[in-house]
Design an enzyme around this catalytic site. Structure first.
Site, PDB file in Angstrom:
ATOM      1  N   ARG A   1       0.175   2.705  23.239  1.00 19.48           N
ATOM      2  CA  ARG A   1       1.455   2.904  22.575  1.00 19.48           C
ATOM      3  C   ARG A   1       1.227   2.900  21.066  1.00 19.48           C
ATOM      4  O   ARG A   1       0.562   2.011  20.526  1.00 19.48           O
ATOM      5  CB  ARG A   1       2.444   1.797  22.954  1.00 19.48           C
ATOM      6  CG  ARG A   1       2.904   1.842  24.393  1.00 19.48           C
ATOM      7  CD  ARG A   1       3.848   3.014  24.639  1.00 19.48           C
ATOM      8  NE  ARG A   1       4.382   3.044  25.989  1.00 19.48           N
ATOM      9  CZ  ARG A   1       3.839   3.724  26.994  1.00 19.48           C
ATOM     10  NH1 ARG A   1       2.729   4.415  26.799  1.00 19.48           N
ATOM     11  NH2 ARG A   1       4.414   3.717  28.189  1.00 19.48           N
TER      12      ARG A   1
ATOM     13  N   GLU B   1       6.833  10.178  17.549  1.00 22.08           N
ATOM     14  CA  GLU B   1       6.239  11.346  18.198  1.00 22.08           C
ATOM     15  C   GLU B   1       7.254  12.485  18.278  1.00 22.08           C
ATOM     16  O   GLU B   1       8.363  12.280  18.789  1.00 22.08           O
ATOM     17  CB  GLU B   1       5.726  10.974  19.597  1.00 22.08           C
ATOM     18  CG  GLU B   1       4.572   9.987  19.551  1.00 22.08           C
ATOM     19  CD  GLU B   1       3.938   9.729  20.912  1.00 22.08           C
ATOM     20  OE1 GLU B   1       4.443  10.254  21.927  1.00 22.08           O
ATOM     21  OE2 GLU B   1       2.932   8.997  20.971  1.00 22.08           O
TER      22      GLU B   1
ATOM     23  N   HIS C   1      -0.587  13.089  22.490  1.00 24.50           N
ATOM     24  CA  HIS C   1      -0.175  12.308  23.664  1.00 24.50           C
ATOM     25  C   HIS C   1      -0.575  13.027  24.960  1.00 24.50           C
ATOM     26  O   HIS C   1       0.263  13.348  25.807  1.00 24.50           O
ATOM     27  CB  HIS C   1       1.327  12.031  23.646  1.00 24.50           C
ATOM     28  CG  HIS C   1       1.702  10.797  24.414  1.00 24.50           C
ATOM     29  ND1 HIS C   1       2.754   9.990  24.059  1.00 24.50           N
ATOM     30  CD2 HIS C   1       1.165  10.228  25.526  1.00 24.50           C
ATOM     31  CE1 HIS C   1       2.842   8.973  24.912  1.00 24.50           C
ATOM     32  NE2 HIS C   1       1.894   9.105  25.811  1.00 24.50           N
TER      33      HIS C   1
END
Length: 620
Positions: free
Chosen positions: A308, A337, A356
């Site tokens: 994270r 993000e 990601h």
């Protein structure tokens, strides 16, 4: 299927006392409990629940499933499942074998609310917000929301629970993909693969500029030894690396089995050449990698994060990269993000980044699809799910009676985990319930679940409830034993006191350790409010609310004033103080409730008061 003895118990003793309800079906061959009742369409109506105590013990032995209800108002029709974001074909195939599947992608909030009233289940990823308005628009029909992935930030859990809707996720299917991506970033960073690739595509040939470092013999610290962390450790061992790990709940034997040593947080970050992050984002871990943390690292350490983004203070990481404390970083996740296009961290020459991609393999996407489809179908069948992330609906009369003790149980759990020092973490807990009722008349499952919640949630991304508490505790190597002790107390109250004993641990507050070497705390409910009543051998009387400072001191005049003055000088408001002692003018514990967390300077000054022998700050 229920055992014959269970059926006999129902038919001979319990069945006559159970009111007729569409939630329960009793026949000569089986007993069925529908855990996800259909609510009345009126938003003002309330669902009637079976008195849980009358069926609790027997239900434990039954197979839970959806029964073919004889009531004509509950026709046996196929469920409608709305899939609001793309899902792998294998998952869709499983869903279609069970119900009618409506794949409608990129729905606006208005269109989602318009469709949801005709759906029994909803499956989303991270791009669809399932808020209170969605549950209100469902008018009670929506029984389960499936999140295809781990995070559930886009689902309003409180609203889901209020409307009797179960929320499930798919936390395991992407484990291998995330671990492989972590290793990919590790090796790419060590050998400057991304930078060398960009250089060559720019027409350059810079062999001397991109000399890397070898992995063999280097020390990798795995911060978070759960599913992904342990798989990263296995692969790193195969590359010839020495692997250490920090995780307060990792079973020592599981780590030892793959040649990994569990160490404290500070030892891990100060001795490692490479640090791979696999911890959840919680209030405890938010920006845990900051200026102070980077200062403890070996100069030239390298950092990998596929967990994270919020666990890293990104500005602090840029400073550490600029100073050379951190030589390189490889990041798949970010606090925001997508990150800003002008992000100094993303643009840093010593940082390798990916958008990601941890779970982005064909195999992982299919696995997530199957896992969430199985969870949703199981929930629609009335089965208990180990991946349920919100609390199940419990009969109002049970909640009413246990409500203050539920709060007490969670608070004691939170207090216990904060009193334990690093190292191996909590592995074994004993809970002692003192009650004026006969021990068999006290069902402690909800209380045990809340103790588990209090212990695990502050340092984990697990969401604990009655459904998954025991499963999660077992998964994290946490053993909880219980003892019910009958005492001379009014039987109209279910619990007189709850005591938590934590064995085989060190404590941040030595005064919390009993003569038997256990961290021992005890609490009661007074006037409807949870109170801490005992810390090891010290009697105290402290409301378990807000923020708390515990001080062990020499029992002498003026102590309350001195500590209170220090806090006041630093603008920390004190809302109560109390002192518990063993004998007069010996040692005592002073408990101080504060409205805000004292700064480091305030705590330092408290520790310098000559009569203060130790203290600890606790956030409840």
């Amino acid at each position: 299927m229920a055992s014959s003895s269970a059926n006999a118990l129902f038919s001979s003793s319990l069945a006559p006392s159970i009111p007729k309800s569409p939630l329960l079906s009793i026949s000569n061959s089986s007993v069925s409990l529908n855990l996800l009742p259909t609510l009345p369409s009126s938003s003002s109506s309330r669902c009637n629940f079976i008195p849980i105590r009358s069926v609790l013990k027997t239900v434990e032995t039954l197979e839970l499933h959806t029964s073919d209800l004889a009531d004509p108002t509950f026709p046996n029709t196929r469920s409608t499942i709305l899939v609001a974001e793309k899902l792998g074909e294998a998952g869709l195939k499983l869903l279609r074998s069970f119900g009618d599947v409506d794949c409608a992608y990129d729905l606006s909030p208005e269109h989602l609310c318009a469709k949801i009233s005709s759906c029994d289940a909803l499956i989303v990823r991270s791009g669809t917000t399932v808020n209170r308005q969605v549950f209100e628009a469902a008018k009670g029909r929506l029984k389960v929301v499936g999140r295809a992935g781990v995070g559930i930030d886009n689902v309003d859990l409180q609203a889901a629970t209020e409307f009797g809707c179960l929320v499930v996720n798919a936390p395991t299917a992407n484990t291998i993909a995330a671990a492989e991506h972590g290793i990919a970033l590790l090796t790419a960073m060590a050998r400057n693969v991304a930078q060398a690739d960009a250089s060559m595509k720019a027409g350059k040939w810079e062999r001397n500029k991109y000399v890397g470092v070898s992995l063999v013999g280097k020390t990798l610290a795995v911060m978070g030894f759960g599913k992904v962390g342990s798989e990263v450790a296995r692969r790193a061992k195969g590359l010839g690396m020495q692997v250490i790990a920090h995780d307060p709940y990792a079973p020592v034997d599981r780590a030892r089995a793959i040649g990994v040593e569990l160490v404290s947080f500070n030892q891990a970050i100060s001795t490692a050449d490479f640090i791979s992050l696999h911890m959840p984002l919680t209030p405890t871990t938010s920006k845990i990698f900051n200026d102070d943390t980077f200062a403890l690292m070996k100069k030239g350490a390298r950092l990998i994060n596929v967990a994270r983004g919020g666990v890293i203070d990104e500005d602090a990481l840029v400073r550490a990269l600029d100073s050379g404390v951190v030589a390189q970083a490889a990041l798949d996740v970010f606090a925001e993000e997508p990150p800003p296009k002008d992000s100094k961290l993303v643009q840093h020459k010593n940082v390798t980044v990916t958008p990601h991609l941890g779970a982005s393999t064909k195999e992982a996407q299919e696995g997530v699809a199957i896992e969430i489809a199985e969870a949703v179908v199981g929930a629609l069948n009335g089965e208990l799910s180990a991946t349920a992330v919100n609390a199940p609906m419990v009969a109002p009369e049970v909640l009413s009676e246990l409500a203050p003790y539920v709060v007490l149980a969670e608070k004691l759990g939170r207090l216990a985990v904060q009193l334990v020092a690093g190292g191996s973490g909590i592995k074994s807990i004993k809970v002692v319930y003192r009650t004026g009722r006969t021990p068999d008349d006290l069902d402690t499952r909800l209380l045990r679940a809340m103790i588990t919640k209090g212990i695990i949630e502050p340092i984990s991304d697990s969401h604990i409830n009655l459904v998954n508490a025991d499963f999660t505790a077992k998964q994290k190597g946490l053993r909880i034993s219980e003892e019910r002790v009958e005492v001379n107390a009014p039987p109209e109250y279910p619990v007189d006191s709850i005591q938590i004993l934590v064995s085989n641990v060190e404590s941040k507050f030595a005064s919390a350790v009993s003569e038997k070497g256990e961290v021992a705390i005890e609490g009661k409910v007074k006037y409807g409010v949870p109170h801490l009543t005992r810390v090891a051998s010290f009697n105290v009387d402290v409301s378990l609310e807000g923020k708390l400072i515990l001080c062990r001191q020499v029992d002498q005049p003026g102590m309350i004033g001195r500590v209170g003055s220090i806090l006041g000088e630093n603008n920390v408001n004190v809302n109560f103080m109390s002192v518990g002692r063993m004998t007069r003018k010996k040692r005592a514990i002073m408990a101080i409730g504060v409205d805000e967390e004292p700064n480091k300077e305030s705590l330092r000054k408290i520790g310098e008061v000559p009569a203060v022998e130790e203290f600890v700050f606790l956030d409840l």
